[in-house]
Design a protein around this motif. Sequence first.
Motif, mmCIF file in Angstrom:
data_model
loop_
_atom_site.group_PDB
_atom_site.id
_atom_site.type_symbol
_atom_site.label_atom_id
_atom_site.label_comp_id
_atom_site.label_asym_id
_atom_site.label_seq_id
_atom_site.Cartn_x
_atom_site.Cartn_y
_atom_site.Cartn_z
ATOM 1 N N PHE A 67 3.892 1.475 -1.199
ATOM 2 C CA PHE A 67 4.497 1.519 -2.523
ATOM 3 C C PHE A 67 3.524 2.080 -3.558
ATOM 4 C CE2 PHE A 67 7.419 0.478 -5.765
ATOM 5 C CZ PHE A 67 6.684 -0.026 -6.822
ATOM 6 N N ALA A 68 2.264 1.654 -3.519
ATOM 7 C CA ALA A 68 1.265 2.133 -4.475
ATOM 8 C C ALA A 68 1.000 3.623 -4.291
ATOM 9 C CB ALA A 68 -0.032 1.344 -4.314
ATOM 10 N N THR A 97 3.034 5.866 -2.992
ATOM 11 C CA THR A 97 4.230 6.578 -3.432
ATOM 12 C C THR A 97 4.288 6.665 -4.953
ATOM 13 O OG1 THR A 97 5.397 5.758 -1.495
ATOM 14 C CG2 THR A 97 6.749 6.643 -3.280
ATOM 15 N N LEU A 98 3.955 5.584 -5.622
ATOM 16 C CA LEU A 98 3.948 5.572 -7.082
ATOM 17 C C LEU A 98 2.921 6.556 -7.641
ATOM 18 C CD1 LEU A 98 5.189 4.207 -9.558
ATOM 19 C CD2 LEU A 98 3.347 2.540 -9.454
ATOM 20 N N ILE A 99 1.749 6.603 -7.072
ATOM 21 C CA ILE A 99 0.699 7.532 -7.524
ATOM 22 C C ILE A 99 1.144 8.977 -7.326
ATOM 23 C CG2 ILE A 99 -1.637 8.362 -7.013
ATOM 24 C CD1 ILE A 99 -2.360 5.398 -6.453
ATOM 25 N N SER A 101 0.828 -1.209 0.000
ATOM 26 C CA SER A 101 0.000 0.000 0.000
ATOM 27 C C SER A 101 0.864 1.262 0.000
ATOM 28 C CB SER A 101 -0.951 0.000 1.189
ATOM 29 O OG SER A 101 -0.219 -0.035 2.399
ATOM 30 N N LEU A 111 4.198 10.141 -7.213
ATOM 31 C CA LEU A 111 5.262 10.446 -8.176
ATOM 32 C C LEU A 111 4.708 10.697 -9.574
ATOM 33 C CD1 LEU A 111 8.050 7.957 -7.068
ATOM 34 C CD2 LEU A 111 8.055 10.446 -6.851
ATOM 35 N N VAL A 112 3.702 9.938 -9.980
ATOM 36 C CA VAL A 112 3.097 10.139 -11.297
ATOM 37 C C VAL A 112 2.432 11.511 -11.368
ATOM 38 C CG1 VAL A 112 1.227 9.350 -12.808
ATOM 39 C CG2 VAL A 112 2.818 7.704 -11.843
#
Length: 143
Positions: A48-49, A51-53, A46, A55-56
């Motif tokens: 990681f997800a 953080t990825l969102i 969770s 960054l996008v």
Amino acid sequence: MNKRINSHQKERYDNRYSSRHNNSYGRYNRSTAKAKNYTHGLFSPSIFAITLIVLVFMFIICANIVKVNAKKSPDADMKRQYVSIEIQPGDTLESIAREYYGPGYSNLKNYIKDIKEVNSMVSDTIYSGGYIIIPQYVLVSAN
């Protein structure tokens, strides 16, 4: 016929099925134990997800800021002036824009759009006998 087990076998059995390794079914499950290792801490799915969102979205915002700043602006030695002209019979907004188009605009379409904004026009329709304000960029002499 009773099968006898020695103390070594009993110890292995006790270690394998001891209460500290048991899950809800009373048996040790290696896949459950491995999954538990990754559900806490820095590498949680969770986190990681999320953080990825984030960054996008940051990438999209930065790309839009760069795009806005990259628009072509007139040179520093150019000054914007306005000229009022009378519309003659047969004139169209495009023909007037072609006549007065010059440096400071990236293309004719943007120039027509600017003329419409200056005159608060919604459509390209103009009528002869009326007046229209034409923006122009002129070169300023360096004194």
